[in-house]
Design a protein around this motif. Structure first.
Motif, mmCIF file in Angstrom:
data_model
loop_
_atom_site.group_PDB
_atom_site.id
_atom_site.type_symbol
_atom_site.label_atom_id
_atom_site.label_comp_id
_atom_site.label_asym_id
_atom_site.label_seq_id
_atom_site.Cartn_x
_atom_site.Cartn_y
_atom_site.Cartn_z
ATOM 1 N N ARG A 132 0.826 -1.364 -0.199
ATOM 2 C CA ARG A 132 -0.091 -0.213 -0.070
ATOM 3 C C ARG A 132 0.913 0.831 -0.046
ATOM 4 N N MET A 133 2.125 1.404 -1.063
ATOM 5 C CA MET A 133 2.321 2.477 -1.023
ATOM 6 C C MET A 133 1.831 4.163 -1.223
ATOM 7 N N GLU A 134 0.058 4.275 -1.275
ATOM 8 C CA GLU A 134 -0.495 5.649 -1.000
ATOM 9 C C GLU A 134 -0.293 5.869 0.491
ATOM 10 N N TYR A 135 -0.333 5.019 1.377
ATOM 11 C CA TYR A 135 -0.190 5.171 2.657
ATOM 12 C C TYR A 135 1.202 5.838 3.632
ATOM 13 N N ALA A 136 2.132 4.784 2.854
ATOM 14 C CA ALA A 136 3.539 5.278 2.906
ATOM 15 C C ALA A 136 4.016 6.773 2.053
ATOM 16 N N TYR A 137 3.728 7.338 1.005
ATOM 17 C CA TYR A 137 3.481 8.955 0.604
ATOM 18 C C TYR A 137 2.498 9.601 1.590
ATOM 19 N N ALA A 138 1.147 8.858 1.525
ATOM 20 C CA ALA A 138 0.703 9.988 2.703
ATOM 21 C C ALA A 138 1.233 10.410 3.956
ATOM 22 N N ALA A 139 2.026 9.394 4.679
ATOM 23 C CA ALA A 139 3.276 9.444 5.972
ATOM 24 C C ALA A 139 3.920 9.889 6.145
ATOM 25 N N ALA A 140 4.118 10.531 4.731
ATOM 26 C CA ALA A 140 5.591 10.706 4.899
ATOM 27 C C ALA A 140 5.785 11.712 4.404
ATOM 28 N N ASP A 141 6.504 12.829 5.873
ATOM 29 C CA ASP A 141 7.284 14.396 5.263
ATOM 30 C C ASP A 141 8.194 14.560 4.595
ATOM 31 N N VAL A 142 8.984 13.673 4.299
ATOM 32 C CA VAL A 142 10.178 13.503 3.607
ATOM 33 C C VAL A 142 10.337 11.789 2.464
ATOM 34 N N VAL A 143 10.608 12.184 1.556
ATOM 35 C CA VAL A 143 11.289 10.637 0.766
ATOM 36 C C VAL A 143 12.377 10.193 -0.242
ATOM 37 N N VAL A 144 12.955 9.875 0.338
ATOM 38 C CA VAL A 144 14.433 9.180 -0.622
ATOM 39 C C VAL A 144 14.450 7.697 -0.830
ATOM 40 N N ALA A 145 14.292 8.185 -2.125
ATOM 41 C CA ALA A 145 14.402 6.990 -2.997
ATOM 42 C C ALA A 145 15.173 7.095 -4.696
ATOM 43 N N ARG A 146 15.309 6.374 -5.245
ATOM 44 C CA ARG A 146 15.789 6.195 -6.512
ATOM 45 C C ARG A 146 14.828 6.782 -7.556
ATOM 46 N N ALA A 147 15.506 7.273 -9.228
ATOM 47 C CA ALA A 147 14.740 8.506 -9.546
ATOM 48 C C ALA A 147 14.030 7.194 -10.980
ATOM 49 N N GLY A 148 13.911 6.523 -10.268
ATOM 50 C CA GLY A 148 13.081 6.147 -11.293
ATOM 51 C C GLY A 148 11.634 6.537 -12.209
ATOM 52 N N ALA A 149 11.531 6.673 -13.404
ATOM 53 C CA ALA A 149 9.954 7.142 -13.582
ATOM 54 C C ALA A 149 9.778 7.105 -13.148
ATOM 55 N N MET A 150 8.793 6.048 -12.881
ATOM 56 C CA MET A 150 7.575 5.837 -12.426
ATOM 57 C C MET A 150 7.008 7.160 -10.691
ATOM 58 N N THR A 151 8.632 6.229 -9.979
ATOM 59 C CA THR A 151 8.425 6.859 -8.587
ATOM 60 C C THR A 151 8.018 8.936 -8.352
#
Length: 385
Positions: free
Chosen positions: A271-290
């Motif tokens: 449930r990535m939508e919950y992880a995004y909603a919970a985050a103040d800042v995100v660290v990630a690779r730079a894939g186009a869909m991310t």
């Protein structure tokens, strides 16, 4: 792979064309960055023209052979493989597989008789679009990255239209055919989820700032190792951590979660939508869909491009946002020395977070799937008039 009625094992099982049917082939896959946009486009096409027939064409043994049938669509796999850069001897059979795939595609086109063919990237898209172009079937290319692959550049020359994520792509594709649509993302990311609800989903506290780290399934060793070495830094700075590690780092990360009450970790997050909603800042690779997902949800992000991505396209993806002051980028080689400092500096700066959120949100297009579907259906309508 589990048996699934939507997986077409033999060419004879391809549904023959019926008079009056509108039929589309969507070709490509290999990664979620190709598969999820394809599914979003397919859903938009079905919404706009419910009776349309859609057939996916992928590569045998790749993740699309699971993900596409799970979404309820039929798929047939080609006997094809990409160029192996790490082991040249494994490329000996490549010409034979490519020739075989062209024969398979010839049969698919002859039997299914598509009105149009859409390529979403991945090496299975090339033979399908190439043969369709030789038969004067309208073809569409979807390029999700800021630096397109060589196959898409080649296919774009004869494509009816090319859908791109960002501006400035005219240097790679014919300007008159290129349409800036953004990248289609799954509709779940447009749903409004409160931060309190999202944090509750992970068992975390609403009063503490939260960092979401997407370690990913492949190629995120540098991120995972840096986070692991600095686990105590999160607690000392009164921060919570949601950490998707990928399979290779899951066991090590799980030990950290057992010892701390400010960490939630797992190999994958369904449930990535919950992880995004919970985050103040995100660290990630730079894939186009991310990047597309983070733009739709409007999150401040620190991108660490995967250094071995083809033609370094992840760095180009991230730089396109950095130039718009919509994200921060750290090179993979600098992660151990700079990631934690950059992260702590950012999460303590509310004004900077707001600037990044505002600017990345400006790059989002929640209706990219509908825009693409509408352009494709216009061609079908004109073709049949």
């Amino acid at each position: 792979m589990m048996s699934n009625g939507n997986i077409i094992e033999k060419l004879e099982d391809v549904i023959p064309a019926e008079r009056g049917d509108k039929r589309i082939i969507i070709a490509g896959g290999g990664t979620g960055g190709h598969i999820f946009p394809a599914l979003a486009i397919a859903a938009a096409l079905k919404k706009l023209l419910p009776g349309i027939e859609i057939l996916f064409v992928g590569a045998k043994g790749k993740m699309e052979m699971d993900k596409i049938p799970e979404a309820g669509y039929k798929i047939i796999g080609l006997t094809i493989a990409g160029y192996n850069r790490s082991s040249l001897i494994k490329n000996i059979s490549l010409p034979f597989k490519l020739a075989q795939s062209f024969l398979q595609v010839t049969g698919i086109l002859r039997k299914f008789k598509p009105d149009v063919v859409i390529g979403v990237g991945g090496y299975s898209s090339f033979p399908v679009l190439r043969l369709a172009q030789t038969r004067d079937i309208p073809t569409f290319v979807h390029e999700s990255n800021s630096l397109p692959g060589k196959s898409n550049i080649m296919l774009g020359k004869r494509a009816t239209k090319i859908f791109v994520a960002t501006d400035g792509m005219e240097k790679y594709f014919p300007a008159g055919k290129t349409v800036i649509t953004g990248n289609p993302v799954r509709s779940i990311f447009s749903e409004k989820i409160s931060k309190h609800e999202a944090l509750s989903f992970f068992g975390l506290k609403p009063e503490i700032k939260t960092v979401f780290v997407i370690g990913g399934s492949l190629g995120a060793k540098s991120i995972n190792e840096t986070i692991a070495k600095n686990i105590d830094v999160f607690k000392k700075n009164n921060l919570q951590l949601i950490w998707q590690t990928g399979k290779s780092f899951a066991v090590q990360a799980a030990k950290a979660e057992e010892e701390k009450n400010n960490i939630w970790t797992n190999a994958f997050i369904s449930r990535m939508e919950y992880a995004y909603a919970a985050a103040d800042v995100v660290v990630a690779r730079a894939g186009a869909m991310t990047i597309a997902e983070l733009a739709v949800v409007g999150k401040a992000a620190v991108f660490v491009p995967y250094p071995f991505a083809a033609e370094d396209h992840q760095a180009e993806n991230a730089l396109a946002l950095v130039r718009k002051d919509a994200a921060i980028m750290i090179r993979d080689a600098d992660v151990q020395n700079h990631l934690m400092h950059t992260l702590l500096e950012l999460i303590k700066d509310e004004k900077r977070i707001h600037e990044l959120e505002t600017n990345i949100l400006k790059t989002a297009n929640e209706h990219a799937d509908e825009t693409i579907a509408d352009e494709i259906l216009k061609i079908i309508k004109n073709k049949n008039n």
